[in-house]
Scaffold this active site. Structure first.
Site, PDB file in Angstrom:
ATOM      1  N   GLN A  95      40.333  42.218  32.185  1.00 27.20           N
ATOM      2  CA  GLN A  95      39.207  43.093  31.841  1.00 27.20           C
ATOM      3  C   GLN A  95      38.176  42.458  30.932  1.00 27.20           C
ATOM      4  O   GLN A  95      36.997  42.750  31.055  1.00 27.20           O
ATOM      5  CB  GLN A  95      39.717  44.367  31.136  1.00 27.20           C
ATOM      6  CG  GLN A  95      40.307  45.394  32.040  1.00 27.20           C
ATOM      7  CD  GLN A  95      41.818  45.354  32.047  1.00 27.20           C
ATOM      8  OE1 GLN A  95      42.441  44.969  31.068  1.00 27.20           O
ATOM      9  NE2 GLN A  95      42.425  45.714  33.151  1.00 27.20           N
ATOM     10  N   ASN A 145      40.291  53.593  36.545  1.00 24.93           N
ATOM     11  CA  ASN A 145      41.248  52.603  37.037  1.00 24.93           C
ATOM     12  C   ASN A 145      41.020  51.300  36.281  1.00 24.93           C
ATOM     13  O   ASN A 145      40.160  50.505  36.626  1.00 24.93           O
ATOM     14  CB  ASN A 145      41.048  52.415  38.539  1.00 24.93           C
ATOM     15  CG  ASN A 145      42.182  51.632  39.161  1.00 24.93           C
ATOM     16  OD1 ASN A 145      42.771  50.775  38.507  1.00 24.93           O
ATOM     17  ND2 ASN A 145      42.477  51.916  40.413  1.00 24.93           N
ATOM     18  N   ASP A 146      41.817  51.112  35.250  1.00 23.02           N
ATOM     19  CA  ASP A 146      41.679  49.929  34.385  1.00 23.02           C
ATOM     20  C   ASP A 146      41.775  48.621  35.161  1.00 23.02           C
ATOM     21  O   ASP A 146      41.425  47.562  34.656  1.00 23.02           O
ATOM     22  CB  ASP A 146      42.811  49.932  33.354  1.00 23.02           C
ATOM     23  CG  ASP A 146      42.422  50.672  32.089  1.00 23.02           C
ATOM     24  OD1 ASP A 146      41.224  50.754  31.796  1.00 23.02           O
ATOM     25  OD2 ASP A 146      43.338  51.167  31.403  1.00 23.02           O
ATOM     26  N   CYS A 147      42.313  48.700  36.354  1.00 19.58           N
ATOM     27  CA  CYS A 147      42.604  47.476  37.103  1.00 19.58           C
ATOM     28  C   CYS A 147      41.573  47.181  38.187  1.00 19.58           C
ATOM     29  O   CYS A 147      41.730  46.210  38.920  1.00 19.58           O
ATOM     30  CB  CYS A 147      43.995  47.574  37.710  1.00 19.58           C
ATOM     31  SG  CYS A 147      45.246  47.821  36.461  1.00 19.58           S
TER      32      CYS A 147
END
Ligand code: BGC
Length: 811
Positions: free
Chosen positions: A499, A482-484
């Site tokens: 990020q 989950n990049d977020c």
């Protein structure tokens, strides 16, 4: 509501109105030259890299939508129209768009004139071909003018859309009889140009947009078309285009066709020029000569059809469910090829200038593609591994043209290393080609740092093993899948990356999800070691995995589901004490797929919680409750309004993890129920709600907290394609490649009485019949291979070229 229908015999989706809820696109090209093409003829072309080698322009976020493309204007007296309706939007008496595998046909008819545009990218050549056929269905002679039009991009799409002070002065073209050459920057650092050509003499041309369209007009009303024709303009700077004019007189019943092409040509340094300032056109001329007539076009189209027929024949199912068959046999596999080619670079939602190839994305794309062209999967694995750092971490993205890691985003996404094991493991299971592990591959693209792929995998495993937090769970770094979910990055100012700004590598924040991956793909690593007779290393890995499993069942278990993470302050994320984000989907999927808690009952409980708290009629949402305010300590996830994207959207990528997890526990009814909720062909009827193409998966469907619950976005380029194929082919239909042979282990709805399936595997063909006489969901009672009973359900590898008859009786 539907806007078309599936034509399975032709392997096409047929769109019957140009006014689809969004442009519904197709991808042409499967090697180096690609075109994105919408159902009205919008789109763009590029060579290998949508950012660095863009041939034609596309303006994202444009209004009206989808203006740039490959347009043909037909001027019939004072009527001007396009066979694809856009951009003039003159009403058509008949319209149809057929998106096929690697080609598209758009047809329009108005006042007795029928026009057809057939688009394709032939295999083996870097060009788009468009055959235009116009027919007079009336009983009078009809004089017509026909104008093809496209707008060139000045190659670097990022620069092209930002550096206008330079771009307005650099555009250059050359024009010959029926060809327009776009040669901006060729004089200095480029070795390539583009060419647009027609296979018959022109009656006019324009290469300056201003001359053809008009300074204050638009492609909906080109002054040259509506006025007195092309002006013969030669672009110097500003916006170079290719437009031509053909004046035709059609007798009643007569048809004419013109073949157009858009090619990409590279010349070696010493062969760049024909004479000072004049480009060497010999390669372009050879290409034009090759595709000079209908016979050549038809042969290329036939070649493409044969190619796809063969590719898809690697996996074909025949069941009682039409939508299942069309997903498995055609569209899901097709989408897997597209995601393999594009990663997350270029779609109608990905601008082509953003992300390039994702490390984790491309590794996962392999899972759905490897059975189609294993050789290309092999090459890709080695490319990806070359962007790994010596410590086992990895660049999060890389550019397809240069194959170099993208320094802007860098590394620190701590799930990345393990995905390399996942991709390589899938390749080994499919092919049995153990030699790949001995390939010498650079670290950080530096040949001086090259080691075997086996060593790359070892470092992947060890990276996770040695980067653990206070609870013994893997450190999350900048983010995991989950990049977020950005637990170490406290982004408080607009414009700051969620990020990569700030101290992204905290020593505390941990991911239960990565722990699940470590168990799942760690096992794959241990099996690989054992196959290589590295018994000690395998045993050591298994010990670490067992330790991690115990930690997950302790620090990672919340009582009724798996927790998601621990934040930078050591607080639980995804636990009952959380006011928002109490339960997350990812760890339930990954931990159960890894078999964690299978014996002790937690797996069962976790999936029951998913069904209770996260399921909706349109698919399963990522978490609940959605975040209603920005949580600085959680990051981008809470920046989305509730129900969208990673903030409790239905992230389709994760739904097949639940399909696999349910199948892991033998729940065939539930596995299929989860599968069908997001499978495009099953939800074609609600296209007005879903809005994206009904033949491919989208990344996201708005969740139950969203105003537009059920509306999809980000179609085509999503890990959903590969994972859904894995889910349906391996978990539901149960045909699983293993290191030692093909395993058959179906997990289907009790109501399904059986199916047949044809699978190519390591050069042999397996003709499989599954019978379900007792109406069970899981379990193989008996298996006959070429008429002989088999102990167990893994069929040992057969000789290439042989056909194996397999009868499976469930019960
Ligand atoms: C990215 C994936 C990521 C997912 C969830 C996608 O847009 O391409 O790498 O796992 O979002 O954040």
């Amino acid at each position: 509501m539907k806007y078309g229908f599936f034509d399975d015999a032709s392997r096409e989706y047929v769109i019957t109105t140009p006014r689809t809820p969004l442009p519904w696109i197709n991808y042409l090209g499967c090697e180096s030259f690609f075109t994105l093409l919408s159902n009205t003829g919008g789109g763009y072309s590029f060579y290998r890299d949508a950012r660095l080698r863009r041939l034609t322009r596309y303006r994202y976020n444009n209004c009206p939508l989808d203006q740039e493309g490959f347009r043909i204007y037909i001027k019939d007296g004072c009527n001007v129209w396009n066979p694809g309706w856009q951009p003039v939007q003159a009403e058509l008496d008949r319209y149809c768009c057929r998106h096929g595998l690697g080609y598209t046909v758009i047809e329009g008819e108005r006042d007795g004139i029928a026009a057809r545009q057939e688009f394709m990218v032939p295999r083996g050549d870097n060009c788009l071909l468009i055959r235009f056929t116009v027919s007079n269905g009336g009983d009078e002679t009809r004089p017509l003018s026909v104008f093809p039009y496209l707008e060139f991009c000045l190659w670097d799409a990022m620069d092209d859309s930002s550096n206008f002070q330079r771009n307005y002065s650099t555009g250059e073209v050359e024009v010959t009889a029926s060809a327009i050459y776009h040669k901006t920057e060729y004089r200095e650092r480029r070795d390539h140009y583009a060419v647009f050509w027609a296979n018959r003499p022109v009656d006019g041309f324009d290469t300056s947009r201003e001359a053809f369209i008009g300074t204050y007009s638009s492609p909906a009303h080109p002054e040259a078309v509506f006025g007195s024709g092309c002006t013969g303009s030669v672009a110097h700077g500003w916006q170079p285009i290719a437009a031509q004019q053909f004046d035709l007189v059609l007798q009643p019943g007569e048809s004419r066709s013109i073949l157009f092409g858009l090619g990409y040509i590279e010349n070696p340094e010493e062969e760049k020029w024909e004479s000072p300032g004049i480009i060497n056109k010999s390669r372009a001329e050879a290409l034009m000569a090759k595709y000079a007539d209908d016979t050549a076009f038809d042969a290329a189209l036939q070649d493409l059809r044969t190619y796809w027929e063969d590719l898809l024949s690697g996996f074909q199912v025949s069941s009682e469910l039409e939508s299942l068959d069309r997903m498995v046999n055609i569209w899901n596999q097709y989408q897997c090829m597209v995601t393999f080619n594009m990663s997350r670079s270029a779609s109608y939602f990905e601008s082509g200038i953003g992300r390039g190839m994702g490390f984790r994305d491309s590794c996962q794309d392999l899972l759905g593609f490897v059975h189609m062209i294993p050789e290309r999967a092999r090459e890709r694995i080695l490319d990806i591994a070359a962007t790994q750092f010596p410590d086992g971490s990895a660049y999060h993205q890389y550019q397809p043209l240069t194959k170099k890691g993208n320094a802007d985003i860098g590394s620190g996404f701590n799930d990345d290393p393990l995905w390399l094991i996942a991709g390589t493991d899938a390749y080994l299971r499919e092919t049995g080609d153990w030699s790949i592990l001995d390939e010498i591959v650079p670290f950080d693209n530096d040949p001086d740092l090259a080691r075997s792929l086996m060593e790359h995998l070892r470092r992947s495993f060890n990276y996770t093993r040695t980067h653990l937090g206070p609870n013994g769970l893997p450190l999350i770094g900048r983010a995991d899948w989950n990049d977020c979910l950005n637990l170490n990055c406290f982004s408080a100012h607009p414009g700051e990356s969620f990020q990569v700004s700030g101290p992204s590598d905290g020593p505390v924040a941990e991911s239960v999800f990565i722990a699940g991956m470590f168990v799942k793909y760690g096992r794959a690593w241990a099996d690989i070691c054992r196959h290589r007779e590295l018994e000690d290393e395998a045993a050591e890995a298994e010990e670490a995995i067992a330790g991690m499993e115990a930690i997950v069942l302790d620090a990672g278990w919340d009582g009724a589901w798996f927790r998601r993470a621990y934040d930078a302050f050591g607080h639980v994320v995804g636990g009952k004490e959380c006011e928002e984000g109490r339960i997350f989907l990812e760890p339930q999927g990954m931990c159960v797929m890894a078999g964690i808690g299978k014996e002790s009952g937690q797996a069962e409980q976790a999936l029951a919680s998913v069904q209770e708290y996260l399921d909706t009629p349109f698919g399963i949402v990522l978490h609940q409750p959605a975040y209603t305010r920005y949580h600085l300590e959680l990051g981008e996830i809470s920046s989305y309004p509730p129900g969208y994207k990673e903030n409790a959207g239905i992230f389709c990528h994760i739904n097949p993890w639940i399909v696999c997890a349910e199948a892991e526990l033998g729940h065939g009814d539930r596995a299929f129920e989860v599968y069908r909720k997001t499978a495009p062909a099953f939800i074609e009827d609600i296209s007005e709600i879903h809005r994206t193409e009904p033949y491919v998966y989208s990344q996201m469907i708005a969740g139950k907290d969203a105003v537009s619950f059920g509306e999809a976005k980000n179609s085509w380029l999503t890990g959903t394609a590969a994972w859904s194929f894995l889910g349906v082919s391996q978990a539901i239909l149960g045909v699983k490649p293993t290191l030692d042979g093909l395993q058959i282990d179906p997990c289907i709805p009790a109501s399904v009485s059986g199916f047949t399936l044809s699978r190519r595997y390591r050069g042999a063909r397996y003709e499989i019949t599954v019978e379900n006489p007792d109406g069970v969901q899981h379990g193989v009672k008996e298996m006959l291979v070429d008429g002989c009973p088999l102990a167990g359900n893994v069929i040992p590898v057969r000789d290439a070229g042989s056909t194996v008859q397999v009868r499976v009786i469930m019960g």
